[in-house]
Design a protein around this motif. Structure first.
Motif, mmCIF file in Angstrom:
data_model
loop_
_atom_site.group_PDB
_atom_site.id
_atom_site.type_symbol
_atom_site.label_atom_id
_atom_site.label_comp_id
_atom_site.label_asym_id
_atom_site.label_seq_id
_atom_site.Cartn_x
_atom_site.Cartn_y
_atom_site.Cartn_z
ATOM 1 N N ALA A 54 -10.257 22.177 1.892
ATOM 2 C CA ALA A 54 -9.458 22.844 0.863
ATOM 3 C C ALA A 54 -8.623 21.823 0.101
ATOM 4 C CB ALA A 54 -8.558 23.903 1.508
ATOM 5 N N GLY A 55 -8.067 20.858 0.826
ATOM 6 C CA GLY A 55 -7.297 19.805 0.154
ATOM 7 C C GLY A 55 -8.169 18.958 -0.759
ATOM 8 N N ALA A 56 -9.386 18.664 -0.327
ATOM 9 C CA ALA A 56 -10.299 17.889 -1.173
ATOM 10 C C ALA A 56 -10.660 18.674 -2.430
ATOM 11 C CB ALA A 56 -11.556 17.535 -0.377
ATOM 12 N N ALA A 57 -10.888 19.966 -2.278
ATOM 13 C CA ALA A 57 -11.219 20.795 -3.448
ATOM 14 C C ALA A 57 -10.026 20.867 -4.401
ATOM 15 C CB ALA A 57 -11.631 22.196 -3.000
ATOM 16 N N LEU A 58 -8.828 20.958 -3.850
ATOM 17 C CA LEU A 58 -7.631 20.988 -4.684
ATOM 18 C C LEU A 58 -7.451 19.664 -5.429
ATOM 19 C CD1 LEU A 58 -5.073 22.564 -5.521
ATOM 20 C CD2 LEU A 58 -3.926 21.517 -3.568
ATOM 21 N N ALA A 59 -7.680 18.547 -4.741
ATOM 22 C CA ALA A 59 -7.574 17.244 -5.395
ATOM 23 C C ALA A 59 -8.623 17.103 -6.498
ATOM 24 C CB ALA A 59 -7.729 16.129 -4.359
ATOM 25 N N ILE A 82 -0.267 11.251 -6.746
ATOM 26 C CA ILE A 82 0.299 12.519 -6.281
ATOM 27 C C ILE A 82 -0.022 12.751 -4.807
ATOM 28 C CG2 ILE A 82 0.138 15.032 -6.512
ATOM 29 C CD1 ILE A 82 -0.172 14.578 -9.548
ATOM 30 N N LEU A 83 -1.278 12.503 -4.409
ATOM 31 C CA LEU A 83 -1.662 12.687 -3.003
ATOM 32 C C LEU A 83 -0.952 11.676 -2.096
ATOM 33 C CD1 LEU A 83 -5.481 13.422 -3.331
ATOM 34 C CD2 LEU A 83 -3.649 15.021 -2.742
ATOM 35 N N GLY A 84 -0.783 10.443 -2.569
ATOM 36 C CA GLY A 84 -0.061 9.446 -1.773
ATOM 37 C C GLY A 84 1.394 9.832 -1.569
#
Length: 160
Positions: A54-59, A82-84
């Motif tokens: 889900a996090g990968a899809a959001l990114a 942003i992810l960092g």
């Protein structure tokens, strides 16, 4: 007297049988607890894997949304920043707060944050042994400073 020997034999059999029943009961209970914990661990692992996707899809969605108005490399760079930053904030939230900060005095036994320290996962009590308020009493000989020549007066000296 022979009758008492017979009763002693029955007592031994009874004790052995009770010990066997107790062992089987404990073994069954441990199996049940292990099965429940294994199921819970599997569900946590599955939840983590789904959250990762889900996090990968959001990114990906964030990157594609930024790529609509920016060059692709800039959208990817902004998404990575942003992810960092999110990873850094989450890591900081996961770390326990230090109990004694410079310039901050806490009451003995009370951490600075105002909440009690969490018990260790094992549930065996405090995560570390309590520190006594004063050092333990020692002999007067032990309280003296060490000799500068580093010779222990209690040990025999070697003769040259």
């Amino acid at each position: 007297m022979d009758r008492l020997d017979h009763l002693e034999h029955l007592d031994r059999e009874l004790v052995d049988e009770l010990a066997q029943v107790a062992r089987e009961t404990v073994r069954d209970e441990l199996r049940e607890q292990t099965r429940r914990q294994r199921r819970r661990a599997t569900l946590y692992a599955a939840s983590g894997a789904v959250a990762l996707y889900a996090g990968a899809a959001l990114a990906l969605a964030l990157g594609l949304g930024l790529a609509a108005g920016l060059p692709d490399w800039a959208a990817a760079l902004i998404t990575a920043v942003i992810l960092g930053a999110l990873a850094y904030v989450l890591r900081g939230a996961a770390r326990p707060a230090p109990e004694h900060r410079a310039g901050t005095a806490a009451a003995p036994g009370h951490p600075v944050g105002g909440t009690a320290p969490a018990a260790p996962p094992s549930g065996l009590g405090m995560p570390y042994p309590p520190v006594p308020p004063t050092p333990p009493a020692t002999d007067a000989a032990e309280q003296t400073a060490p000799r500068p020549d580093r010779i222990d007066p209690e040990q025999p000296h070697h003769r040259a």
